[in-house]
Design a protein around this motif. Sequence first.
Motif, PDB file in Angstrom:
ATOM      1  N   ASP A  12       0.733  -1.179   0.067  1.00 41.13           N
ATOM      2  CA  ASP A  12      -0.136  -0.026   0.010  1.00 41.13           C
ATOM      3  C   ASP A  12       0.748   1.549   0.016  1.00 41.13           C
ATOM      4  O   ASP A  12       1.754   1.412   0.838  1.00 41.13           O
ATOM      5  N   ASP A  17       0.170   4.246   0.693  1.00 37.71           N
ATOM      6  CA  ASP A  17      -0.140   4.953   1.858  1.00 37.71           C
ATOM      7  C   ASP A  17      -1.054   4.276   2.572  1.00 37.71           C
ATOM      8  O   ASP A  17      -1.736   3.362   2.245  1.00 37.71           O
ATOM      9  N   THR A  26      -4.197   4.469   3.427  1.00 36.72           N
ATOM     10  CA  THR A  26      -5.683   4.553   3.385  1.00 36.72           C
ATOM     11  C   THR A  26      -6.461   3.594   2.533  1.00 36.72           C
ATOM     12  O   THR A  26      -7.606   3.407   2.442  1.00 36.72           O
ATOM     13  N   ASN A  29       4.457   3.217   1.899  1.00 40.98           N
ATOM     14  CA  ASN A  29       4.375   4.574   1.916  1.00 40.98           C
ATOM     15  C   ASN A  29       5.279   5.393   0.450  1.00 40.98           C
ATOM     16  O   ASN A  29       5.861   6.375   0.483  1.00 40.98           O
ATOM     17  N   ASP A  44      -4.045   5.123  -5.068  1.00 41.86           N
ATOM     18  CA  ASP A  44      -5.130   6.144  -5.333  1.00 41.86           C
ATOM     19  C   ASP A  44      -6.221   5.771  -6.166  1.00 41.86           C
ATOM     20  O   ASP A  44      -6.073   5.556  -7.190  1.00 41.86           O
ATOM     21  N   SER A  82      -3.016  16.997   4.473  1.00 34.72           N
ATOM     22  CA  SER A  82      -3.419  17.049   3.287  1.00 34.72           C
ATOM     23  C   SER A  82      -4.098  18.339   2.741  1.00 34.72           C
ATOM     24  O   SER A  82      -4.338  19.091   3.492  1.00 34.72           O
ATOM     25  N   GLY A 127      -3.403  10.987   3.181  1.00 36.63           N
ATOM     26  CA  GLY A 127      -2.557   9.655   2.982  1.00 36.63           C
ATOM     27  C   GLY A 127      -1.000   9.766   3.418  1.00 36.63           C
ATOM     28  O   GLY A 127      -0.806   8.898   4.350  1.00 36.63           O
ATOM     29  N   SER A 142      -1.033  10.234   7.165  1.00 33.57           N
ATOM     30  CA  SER A 142      -1.439   9.149   7.947  1.00 33.57           C
ATOM     31  C   SER A 142      -0.108   7.989   8.049  1.00 33.57           C
ATOM     32  O   SER A 142       0.037   7.563   8.965  1.00 33.57           O
ATOM     33  N   SER A 143       0.597   7.871   6.907  1.00 29.27           N
ATOM     34  CA  SER A 143       1.638   6.957   6.908  1.00 29.27           C
ATOM     35  C   SER A 143       2.803   7.215   7.984  1.00 29.27           C
ATOM     36  O   SER A 143       3.296   6.556   8.731  1.00 29.27           O
ATOM     37  N   PRO A 199      -8.388   9.374   4.642  1.00 31.48           N
ATOM     38  CA  PRO A 199      -7.815  10.030   3.374  1.00 31.48           C
ATOM     39  C   PRO A 199      -8.062  11.500   3.085  1.00 31.48           C
ATOM     40  O   PRO A 199      -9.295  12.135   3.561  1.00 31.48           O
TER      41      PRO A 199
END
Length: 464
Positions: free
Chosen positions: A32, A34, A36, A71, A109, A297, A400, A403-404, A446
């Motif tokens: 993944d 990121d 989300t 990431n 995404d 974001s 995203g 968050s990572s 996200p």
Amino acid sequence: MTSVEELLAGLPPVRPVDPGEVTGGGHLVVLDDDPTGTQTVADVPVLTSWSVDDLRWGLRHPSRACFVLTNTRSLAAADATARNREVLDALVVAAEAEGVEPVVASRSDSTLRGHFPVETDALADDLARHGRPVDGVVIVPAFPDAGRITVDSVHWARTAAGMVPAGETEFARDATFGYRSSDLREWVEEKTGGRTAAADVLAITVADLRSGGPQHVAELLSGVRDRQPVVVDAACDDDLRVLASALLQAESRGTRLLYRIGPAFVRARIGQAASPPLDAAALRAYGSGHGLIAVGSHVGLTTAQHAGLPGLGGVEEFELDVPTLLDPASRDDHVAEVSARAAEAMRRCDAVVRTSRTLVTGADADESLAIARTVSAALVDAVAATVRRHQPAFVVAKGGITSSDIATEALGIRRAITRGTLLPGIVSLWEPVAGGAAGTPYVVFPGNVGDEHALARVVGSLRS
């Protein structure tokens, strides 16, 4: 402006598929770019590290899937390539030790931003090196929960004004990952620089899924060779379940597939149904107290959602000024001041630490990405310093990459379990299972989903 009803008019009726009918196949390992991608599933392990031991822990989980948080969307292309290969090399060792056959998906995404085809090229090369050559690269960005659907190979995104072709959205103008094409066949040609012509991309349509069904789609897939790109329509979860059933059939016959997907694919592939948001009783099990909301974001929707927070009451905000963060002489003092004030505020209310809302970009894509990494690092430092001073009852990370970085660097989360969603199919709650953050709800939100009230609703739910 086009409506969903207009887009779907004239299509064959939906072919219902019970989630429980999608069974079998190898263990799905989602790399993944990121955090989300976890937003549609529950009770699935998440790794932010990819040591062989960590991967073996993920592969032992009964969910038939695990996420590995790479990431890579925050990295330059060469670094993304190296990281994908590093993860895959460790995965091959872990899978052999556990006696399982991994199926690899590259999650990015649903608005088509990310390192494509860089990541799928790297994974396909490495799979070939390990004796697992790839026949087809299946591209499925649809995310119906968030209003992203694909019809006749054209990818659409829901906006306040209606459905818009993806190539006409703000996401297509991304400073690093921008694009022009909404037709996924043309998008593949554009992103591969003409290496793969649009005419050479296999398209699986809604009609194939709904009228032909899994057997027909599996037959289409059985003919792919030499990493042929395959773009797939989907307008609802049942479309994705038909696809998942077809993929399982094709793989069982020996077709080797690599996936480039949005979040919704994972839920369909592992046979999970959409679950309702976590209720107050489930959230009360985590205790009470004031939380920390980190906003990084810069998409327009995040800014609108952030503007709705003060209406909740009981919130204080602290801004990290981006121009100040980009000045090495003033950065550290600014971060220290903001974190100290935020930690003190959490003793009486929820605290928001956010970057200033004016987006600062560079002269080109690489410079813009470097600026984004610098700002993200400062936000991570501010959150880490805040948490050291006062432990929050919950943490919400908006964006995203945000968050990572906060999960791995500010909170030290190495292993976690997704426990479900706070908004249907779009906002995920993780429970860290080790380290200083163990047991603290971590909400991955996200930047590009929900309406303008979504962030306030999430914080309100956590307060329950």
